[in-house]
Design a protein around this motif. Structure first.
Motif, PDB file in Angstrom:
ATOM      1  N   UNK A 113       0.843  -1.205   0.000  1.00  0.00           N
ATOM      2  CA  UNK A 113       0.000   0.000   0.000  1.00  0.00           C
ATOM      3  C   UNK A 113       0.873   1.248   0.000  1.00  0.00           C
ATOM      4  N   UNK A 114       1.905   1.272   0.841  1.00  0.00           N
ATOM      5  CA  UNK A 114       2.795   2.431   0.900  1.00  0.00           C
ATOM      6  C   UNK A 114       3.485   2.652  -0.438  1.00  0.00           C
ATOM      7  N   UNK A 115       3.912   1.575  -1.081  1.00  0.00           N
ATOM      8  CA  UNK A 115       4.549   1.713  -2.399  1.00  0.00           C
ATOM      9  C   UNK A 115       3.564   2.168  -3.457  1.00  0.00           C
ATOM     10  N   UNK A 116       2.370   1.587  -3.450  1.00  0.00           N
ATOM     11  CA  UNK A 116       1.369   1.910  -4.463  1.00  0.00           C
ATOM     12  C   UNK A 116       1.029   3.394  -4.451  1.00  0.00           C
ATOM     13  N   UNK A 117       0.943   3.968  -3.265  1.00  0.00           N
ATOM     14  CA  UNK A 117       0.582   5.378  -3.151  1.00  0.00           C
ATOM     15  C   UNK A 117       1.762   6.283  -2.844  1.00  0.00           C
ATOM     16  N   UNK A 118       2.977   5.716  -2.944  1.00  0.00           N
ATOM     17  CA  UNK A 118       4.208   6.458  -2.699  1.00  0.00           C
ATOM     18  C   UNK A 118       4.151   7.186  -1.365  1.00  0.00           C
TER      19      UNK A 118
END
Length: 146
Positions: free
Chosen positions: A139-144
């Motif tokens: 999730x953190x990567x997907x939304x930077x």
């Protein structure tokens, strides 16, 4: 009423809310949220029971005043939870124990909830997030947001 991320550091934190939840009821609801909690990084089985996870959260609140749990509140009821831990690194928090009520899974609640938690923490001056679970990391990567 939309999903709202609410930080708590005590189980009696919602006794004065619009729709009050007493300490025993909140503990029961949190325990129920974690009943079928599956840590995706532990593929064999979850080593912690729901009661143990709630106790871990409570103990963390006593150990460090910066530790908290975020509740995902919807219509006055907690439908999601994640622990937010201060491990002593400036401007960084570890996110762990993400759980969403089974009736709300697969509807994008996890992503929306983690995004809200990150935004609230950023307002407090926290800019780095260490995901302790694969789902949170994704999730953190997907939304930077990391």
């Amino acid at each position: 009423m939309p999903l709202e991320a609410l930080a708590i550091s005590r189980l009696d934190a919602l006794t004065h809310a619009k729709e009050p939840i007493n300490q025993a009821e909140l503990e029961q609801r949190l325990t129920a949220l974690y009943l079928d909690y599956q840590n995706p990084d532990n593929l064999t089985h979850n080593t912690e029971t729901s009661e143990q996870i709630v106790k871990i959260l409570q103990a963390s609140w006593q150990q460090n005043p910066h530790n908290c749990a975020y509740l995902g509140m919807f219509n006055g009821k907690p439908i999601a939870c994640v622990g937010c831990f201060d491990d002593g690194v400036n401007e960084q928090r570890r996110l762990q124990y993400l759980s969403v009520h089974p009736a709300n899974r697969g509807r994008g609640i996890e992503q929306k909830f983690v995004k809200q938690v990150v935004m609230v923490e950023r307002k407090k001056g926290i800019h780095q997030f260490m995901p302790a679970e694969t789902t949170i990391h994704q999730i953190l990567q997907q939304y930077e947001l990391g």
